[in-house]
Write a protein that holds these residues in place. Structure first.
Motif, PDB file in Angstrom:
ATOM      1  N   LYS A 175     -12.978  -9.002  -8.868  1.00 34.39           N
ATOM      2  CA  LYS A 175     -11.911  -9.995  -8.767  1.00 34.39           C
ATOM      3  C   LYS A 175     -10.668  -9.491  -8.035  1.00 34.39           C
ATOM      4  O   LYS A 175      -9.830 -10.268  -7.610  1.00 34.39           O
ATOM      5  CB  LYS A 175     -11.492 -10.446 -10.170  1.00 34.39           C
ATOM      6  N   SER A 176     -10.522  -8.199  -7.901  1.00 34.74           N
ATOM      7  CA  SER A 176      -9.286  -7.592  -7.424  1.00 34.74           C
ATOM      8  C   SER A 176      -9.126  -7.656  -5.905  1.00 34.74           C
ATOM      9  O   SER A 176      -9.952  -7.143  -5.149  1.00 34.74           O
ATOM     10  CB  SER A 176      -9.231  -6.129  -7.861  1.00 34.74           C
ATOM     11  N   LYS A 177      -8.039  -8.250  -5.480  1.00 32.44           N
ATOM     12  CA  LYS A 177      -7.696  -8.264  -4.060  1.00 32.44           C
ATOM     13  C   LYS A 177      -7.303  -6.848  -3.618  1.00 32.44           C
ATOM     14  O   LYS A 177      -7.639  -6.420  -2.519  1.00 32.44           O
ATOM     15  CB  LYS A 177      -6.549  -9.249  -3.818  1.00 32.44           C
ATOM     16  N   ALA A 178      -6.614  -6.123  -4.488  1.00 28.98           N
ATOM     17  CA  ALA A 178      -6.216  -4.745  -4.178  1.00 28.98           C
ATOM     18  C   ALA A 178      -7.444  -3.872  -3.944  1.00 28.98           C
ATOM     19  O   ALA A 178      -7.482  -3.088  -2.991  1.00 28.98           O
ATOM     20  CB  ALA A 178      -5.361  -4.170  -5.306  1.00 28.98           C
ATOM     21  N   TRP A 179      -8.438  -4.003  -4.795  1.00 28.30           N
ATOM     22  CA  TRP A 179      -9.659  -3.193  -4.653  1.00 28.30           C
ATOM     23  C   TRP A 179     -10.369  -3.520  -3.340  1.00 28.30           C
ATOM     24  O   TRP A 179     -10.800  -2.640  -2.615  1.00 28.30           O
ATOM     25  CB  TRP A 179     -10.594  -3.415  -5.842  1.00 28.30           C
ATOM     26  N   ARG A 180     -10.456  -4.801  -3.037  1.00 29.72           N
ATOM     27  CA  ARG A 180     -11.161  -5.243  -1.844  1.00 29.72           C
ATOM     28  C   ARG A 180     -10.484  -4.733  -0.560  1.00 29.72           C
ATOM     29  O   ARG A 180     -11.161  -4.446   0.423  1.00 29.72           O
ATOM     30  CB  ARG A 180     -11.229  -6.768  -1.848  1.00 29.72           C
ATOM     31  N   LEU A 181      -9.166  -4.595  -0.589  1.00 27.18           N
ATOM     32  CA  LEU A 181      -8.421  -4.249   0.622  1.00 27.18           C
ATOM     33  C   LEU A 181      -7.965  -2.788   0.700  1.00 27.18           C
ATOM     34  O   LEU A 181      -7.427  -2.378   1.730  1.00 27.18           O
ATOM     35  CB  LEU A 181      -7.190  -5.152   0.724  1.00 27.18           C
ATOM     36  N   HIS A 182      -8.164  -2.005  -0.356  1.00 25.81           N
ATOM     37  CA  HIS A 182      -7.528  -0.684  -0.368  1.00 25.81           C
ATOM     38  C   HIS A 182      -8.067   0.284   0.685  1.00 25.81           C
ATOM     39  O   HIS A 182      -7.315   1.097   1.215  1.00 25.81           O
ATOM     40  CB  HIS A 182      -7.522  -0.066  -1.773  1.00 25.81           C
ATOM     41  N   GLN A 183      -9.330   0.199   1.038  1.00 26.52           N
ATOM     42  CA  GLN A 183      -9.842   1.120   2.064  1.00 26.52           C
ATOM     43  C   GLN A 183      -9.289   0.808   3.455  1.00 26.52           C
ATOM     44  O   GLN A 183      -8.809   1.716   4.135  1.00 26.52           O
ATOM     45  CB  GLN A 183     -11.383   1.125   2.056  1.00 26.52           C
ATOM     46  N   PRO A 184      -9.316  -0.445   3.911  1.00 25.86           N
ATOM     47  CA  PRO A 184      -8.689  -0.703   5.212  1.00 25.86           C
ATOM     48  C   PRO A 184      -7.174  -0.456   5.191  1.00 25.86           C
ATOM     49  O   PRO A 184      -6.596  -0.005   6.181  1.00 25.86           O
ATOM     50  CB  PRO A 184      -9.012  -2.168   5.514  1.00 25.86           C
ATOM     51  N   PHE A 185      -6.537  -0.716   4.044  1.00 25.97           N
ATOM     52  CA  PHE A 185      -5.101  -0.441   3.918  1.00 25.97           C
ATOM     53  C   PHE A 185      -4.839   1.061   4.023  1.00 25.97           C
ATOM     54  O   PHE A 185      -3.880   1.490   4.676  1.00 25.97           O
ATOM     55  CB  PHE A 185      -4.581  -0.986   2.584  1.00 25.97           C
ATOM     56  N   LYS A 186      -5.709   1.836   3.416  1.00 30.09           N
ATOM     57  CA  LYS A 186      -5.589   3.298   3.502  1.00 30.09           C
ATOM     58  C   LYS A 186      -5.639   3.742   4.957  1.00 30.09           C
ATOM     59  O   LYS A 186      -4.806   4.547   5.393  1.00 30.09           O
ATOM     60  CB  LYS A 186      -6.730   3.954   2.714  1.00 30.09           C
ATOM     61  N   ARG A 187      -6.593   3.220   5.712  1.00 26.78           N
ATOM     62  CA  ARG A 187      -6.725   3.616   7.118  1.00 26.78           C
ATOM     63  C   ARG A 187      -5.530   3.156   7.957  1.00 26.78           C
ATOM     64  O   ARG A 187      -5.075   3.863   8.847  1.00 26.78           O
ATOM     65  CB  ARG A 187      -8.032   3.079   7.697  1.00 26.78           C
ATOM     66  N   ALA A 188      -5.003   1.975   7.651  1.00 22.24           N
ATOM     67  CA  ALA A 188      -3.892   1.417   8.425  1.00 22.24           C
ATOM     68  C   ALA A 188      -2.559   2.102   8.123  1.00 22.24           C
ATOM     69  O   ALA A 188      -1.712   2.223   9.010  1.00 22.24           O
ATOM     70  CB  ALA A 188      -3.768  -0.081   8.166  1.00 22.24           C
ATOM     71  N   PHE A 189      -2.371   2.543   6.874  1.00 18.14           N
ATOM     72  CA  PHE A 189      -1.065   3.080   6.474  1.00 18.14           C
ATOM     73  C   PHE A 189      -1.130   4.480   5.871  1.00 18.14           C
ATOM     74  O   PHE A 189      -0.579   5.424   6.426  1.00 18.14           O
ATOM     75  CB  PHE A 189      -0.390   2.145   5.448  1.00 18.14           C
ATOM     76  N   VAL A 190      -1.771   4.596   4.739  1.00 14.44           N
ATOM     77  CA  VAL A 190      -1.652   5.806   3.923  1.00 14.44           C
ATOM     78  C   VAL A 190      -2.170   7.048   4.630  1.00 14.44           C
ATOM     79  O   VAL A 190      -1.554   8.112   4.556  1.00 14.44           O
ATOM     80  CB  VAL A 190      -2.346   5.606   2.550  1.00 14.44           C
ATOM     81  N   ALA A 191      -3.279   6.932   5.333  1.00 15.72           N
ATOM     82  CA  ALA A 191      -3.830   8.099   6.033  1.00 15.72           C
ATOM     83  C   ALA A 191      -2.883   8.623   7.112  1.00 15.72           C
ATOM     84  O   ALA A 191      -2.985   9.772   7.514  1.00 15.72           O
ATOM     85  CB  ALA A 191      -5.187   7.760   6.643  1.00 15.72           C
ATOM     86  N   LYS A 192      -1.954   7.783   7.525  1.00 10.11           N
ATOM     87  CA  LYS A 192      -1.005   8.173   8.573  1.00 10.11           C
ATOM     88  C   LYS A 192       0.321   8.681   8.017  1.00 10.11           C
ATOM     89  O   LYS A 192       1.187   9.105   8.777  1.00 10.11           O
ATOM     90  CB  LYS A 192      -0.751   6.976   9.495  1.00 10.11           C
ATOM     91  N   PHE A 193       0.488   8.625   6.696  1.00 10.84           N
ATOM     92  CA  PHE A 193       1.732   9.095   6.091  1.00 10.84           C
ATOM     93  C   PHE A 193       1.901  10.600   6.311  1.00 10.84           C
ATOM     94  O   PHE A 193       0.939  11.355   6.249  1.00 10.84           O
ATOM     95  CB  PHE A 193       1.748   8.856   4.577  1.00 10.84           C
ATOM     96  N   GLY A 194       3.117  11.008   6.529  1.00 12.42           N
ATOM     97  CA  GLY A 194       3.447  12.422   6.582  1.00 12.42           C
ATOM     98  C   GLY A 194       3.976  12.860   5.223  1.00 12.42           C
ATOM     99  O   GLY A 194       3.733  12.207   4.199  1.00 12.42           O
TER     100      GLY A 194
END
Length: 87
Positions: free
Chosen positions: A40-59
């Motif tokens: 049911k979770s929108k966060a769960w469904r989107l967290h991997q693409p969100f990680k690639r778009a933002f978090v993986a690029k964090f310094g």
């Protein structure tokens, strides 16, 4: 591209859970209801693409604004709509 391991995935999930105001089971994956929550979770469904778009690029220091998340989510909706119409 940056690091895309479990730490960034967990952070991406936490950011999106907070953004959407979701309430996952407190004891996480150890809770029998966790698999139901992920469906049911929108966060769960989107967290991997969100990680690639933002978090993986964090310094070491980073700032993320809710408007950035909002804009990214709108872009995801457009892509999903394009995939649907292309099918």
């Amino acid at each position: 591209m940056g690091y895309e391991g479990s730490g960034p995935a967990d952070l991406a999930l936490a950011i999106l859970v907070d953004y959407f105001g979701e309430q996952p089971p407190q004891d996480g994956y150890q809770n029998p209801r966790f698999s139901q929550w992920t469906v049911k979770s929108k966060a769960w469904r989107l967290h991997q693409p969100f990680k690639r778009a933002f978090v993986a690029k964090f310094g070491d220091k980073w700032t993320l604004y809710s408007m950035q998340i909002h804009t990214w989510l709108k872009e995801q909706e457009v892509r999903d709509e394009e995939k649907t119409t292309d099918s």
